[in-house]
Design a protein around this motif. Structure first.
Motif, PDB file in Angstrom:
ATOM      1  N   TYR A   1     -42.703   7.367 -47.427  1.00 51.39           N
ATOM      2  CA  TYR A   1     -43.305   6.139 -47.910  1.00 51.39           C
ATOM      3  C   TYR A   1     -44.595   6.483 -48.640  1.00 51.39           C
ATOM      4  CZ  TYR A   1     -40.253   3.112 -45.095  1.00 51.39           C
ATOM      5  OH  TYR A   1     -39.176   2.439 -44.567  1.00 51.39           O
TER       6      TYR A   1
ATOM      7  N   GLY B   1     -31.245   7.010 -35.237  1.00 50.02           N
ATOM      8  CA  GLY B   1     -30.429   5.820 -35.118  1.00 50.02           C
ATOM      9  C   GLY B   1     -31.179   4.599 -35.595  1.00 50.02           C
TER      10      GLY B   1
ATOM     11  N   SER C   1     -30.952  -2.239 -39.256  1.00 50.69           N
ATOM     12  CA  SER C   1     -32.148  -1.776 -38.559  1.00 50.69           C
ATOM     13  C   SER C   1     -32.497  -0.334 -38.874  1.00 50.69           C
ATOM     14  CB  SER C   1     -31.987  -1.946 -37.050  1.00 50.69           C
ATOM     15  OG  SER C   1     -30.871  -1.191 -36.602  1.00 50.69           O
ATOM     16  N   TRP C   2     -31.504   0.495 -39.250  1.00 55.79           N
ATOM     17  CA  TRP C   2     -31.800   1.903 -39.439  1.00 55.79           C
ATOM     18  C   TRP C   2     -32.179   2.215 -40.890  1.00 55.79           C
ATOM     19  CZ3 TRP C   2     -28.205   3.003 -43.061  1.00 55.79           C
ATOM     20  CH2 TRP C   2     -26.994   2.278 -43.007  1.00 55.79           C
ATOM     21  N   ASP C   3     -32.190   1.236 -41.724  1.00 57.12           N
ATOM     22  CA  ASP C   3     -32.433   1.468 -43.150  1.00 57.12           C
ATOM     23  C   ASP C   3     -33.900   1.190 -43.499  1.00 57.12           C
ATOM     24  OD1 ASP C   3     -30.113   0.942 -45.887  1.00 57.12           O
ATOM     25  OD2 ASP C   3     -32.053   1.939 -45.899  1.00 57.12           O
ATOM     26  N   THR C   4     -34.164   1.128 -44.768  1.00 51.93           N
ATOM     27  CA  THR C   4     -35.515   0.988 -45.292  1.00 51.93           C
ATOM     28  C   THR C   4     -36.255  -0.175 -44.658  1.00 51.93           C
ATOM     29  OG1 THR C   4     -34.716   1.830 -47.389  1.00 51.93           O
ATOM     30  CG2 THR C   4     -36.853   0.699 -47.407  1.00 51.93           C
ATOM     31  N   GLN C   5     -37.495   0.087 -44.279  1.00 52.55           N
ATOM     32  CA  GLN C   5     -38.360  -0.982 -43.787  1.00 52.55           C
ATOM     33  C   GLN C   5     -39.246  -1.455 -44.944  1.00 52.55           C
ATOM     34  OE1 GLN C   5     -40.424  -0.027 -40.132  1.00 52.55           O
ATOM     35  NE2 GLN C   5     -38.620   0.956 -39.269  1.00 52.55           N
TER      36      GLN C   5
ATOM     37  N   PHE D   1     -30.189  10.020 -45.301  1.00 50.39           N
ATOM     38  CA  PHE D   1     -29.396   9.696 -44.115  1.00 50.39           C
ATOM     39  C   PHE D   1     -28.351  10.771 -43.861  1.00 50.39           C
ATOM     40  CE2 PHE D   1     -31.786   6.164 -43.767  1.00 50.39           C
ATOM     41  CZ  PHE D   1     -31.425   5.008 -44.426  1.00 50.39           C
TER      42      PHE D   1
ATOM     43  N   GLN E   1     -40.441  -3.694 -31.671  1.00 54.77           N
ATOM     44  CA  GLN E   1     -39.342  -3.912 -32.596  1.00 54.77           C
ATOM     45  C   GLN E   1     -38.452  -5.024 -32.042  1.00 54.77           C
ATOM     46  OE1 GLN E   1     -37.004  -0.417 -33.502  1.00 54.77           O
ATOM     47  NE2 GLN E   1     -35.265  -1.605 -34.239  1.00 54.77           N
TER      48      GLN E   1
ATOM     49  N   PHE F   1     -42.627  -3.465 -45.885  1.00 56.58           N
ATOM     50  CA  PHE F   1     -43.890  -3.759 -45.222  1.00 56.58           C
ATOM     51  C   PHE F   1     -44.637  -4.906 -45.886  1.00 56.58           C
ATOM     52  CE2 PHE F   1     -44.553  -0.448 -42.077  1.00 56.58           C
ATOM     53  CZ  PHE F   1     -43.542   0.436 -42.404  1.00 56.58           C
TER      54      PHE F   1
END
Lengths: 112, 113
Positions: free
Chosen positions: A36, A96, B98-102, A51, B48, B104
Motif C-alpha cells: 500500500y 486467508g 474479506s481476503w482481497d484489497t482493503q 495471491f 474486523q 481505506f
C-alpha cells in the motif's frame, strides 16, 4: 509471533534512480501479500497485490514486486523513480481472510 | 463509487474523556476493519467485522475500546476513558471479499491531552 518487517525506515533518492524496498514476513502458511502507498495528505491505497501464480507482480505507476517464498520476502521495485513517488510505503500480509498485518512503513523521499 | 467515509477528521480530548468515531464503508462491502496507526508505525488491526459479526478483536483493548456494527453497514468505535497513549490516527477500511484489497478512509486523528 507473526510479523512483517520493512528494512528501511527512510529512503532518499534522486529522480531516475532505481528503487527497491524490502519486506519480509514470518508467516509459515499460505499468505496474501500487498503493498500500500500513502501519498502526502491522501488515504492509504493499494499499489499491488499477490495471491498466487506468477511471483512477479506488476502494479500501478510502474511498480512491481517479487514474491520469493523461500526467503519469505515480497520486495517492491521501480526502475526509475519520479518526484511524485514521494510517499510512505507499507507492506502488508494476511493469512486467508483475516489477521492483516502491516509493516512499520518506509518513507520515500525523491529529490527533483 | 463512493469511498470509505469517516468522521470526525480530527478530535482533541483530555485524558479520561470518551470519544467515538464513525465509519461508513463502501456499499456492498461485507467486511469492515478498524485500525490504529501510531505515529511512525504501520496500521494495527483493532477489530474486523464480517457483516455485523466480529471476526477478530484479539488486539482490541477491551477494557476501554468498544466497537459495533449493528446493521452490517456503518460502524462506530468508542474509547472510554481515553489515555495519552491512545493518541493516533484511527483508520477504517472495508473489503469484499474479506481476503482481497482493503479500501481505506481518510482516518480520524485523535489527540489526547
Amino acid at each position: 509471533a507473526q510479523s512483517v518487517s520493512q528494512h528501511n525506515h527512510h529512503v532518499i533518492l534522486s529522480e531516475a534512480a532505481s528503487l527497491e524496498l524490502g519486506c519480509n514476513y514470518s508467516y509459515g502458511g499460505t499468505v496474501n501479500l500487498f503493498w500500500y502507498v500513502q501519498y502526502p495528505g491522501q488515504h492509504l491505497q493499494l499499489l499491488l497485490k499477490y495471491f498466487s501464480g506468477d511471483p512477479l507482480v506488476k502494479g500501478i505507476k510502474g511498480f512491481e514486486a517479487e514474491f520469493i517464498k523461500s526467503k519469505f520476502s515480497f520486495n517492491l521495485r521501480k526502475p526509475s523513480v519520479q518526484w511524485s513517488d514521494t510517499a510512505e510505503y507499507f507492506c502488508a500480509v494476511n493469512e486467508g481472510n483475516n489477521d492483516m498485518r502491516f509493516g512499520a512503513g518506509t518513507r520515500l523521499t525523491v529529490k527533483p | 463509487e463512493a469511498g470509505v467515509a469517516q468522521s470526525p477528521r480530527y478530535k482533541i480530548i483530555e485524558k479520561r474523556q470518551s470519544v467515538a468515531f464513525w465509519c461508513n464503508p463502501i456499499s456492498g462491502h461485507a467486511t469492515l476493519y478498524w485500525y490504529q496507526q501510531i505515529l511512525g508505525q504501520g496500521p494495527k488491526l483493532l477489530i474486523q467485522f464480517q457483516n455485523n459479526g466480529v471476526v477478530d478483536d484479539s488486539q482490541l483493548p477491551k477494557d476501554r475500546f468498544s466497537a459495533e456494527r449493528l446493521k452490517g453497514v456503518d460502524s462506530t468505535l468508542k474509547i472510554q476513558p481515553a489515555k495519552l497513549e491512545d493518541s493516533a490516527v484511527y483508520l477504517c477500511a472495508s473489503s469484499h471479499p474479506s481476503w482481497d484489497t482493503q479500501y481505506f478512509g481518510p482516518g480520524t486523528r485523535l489527540t489526547v491531552l
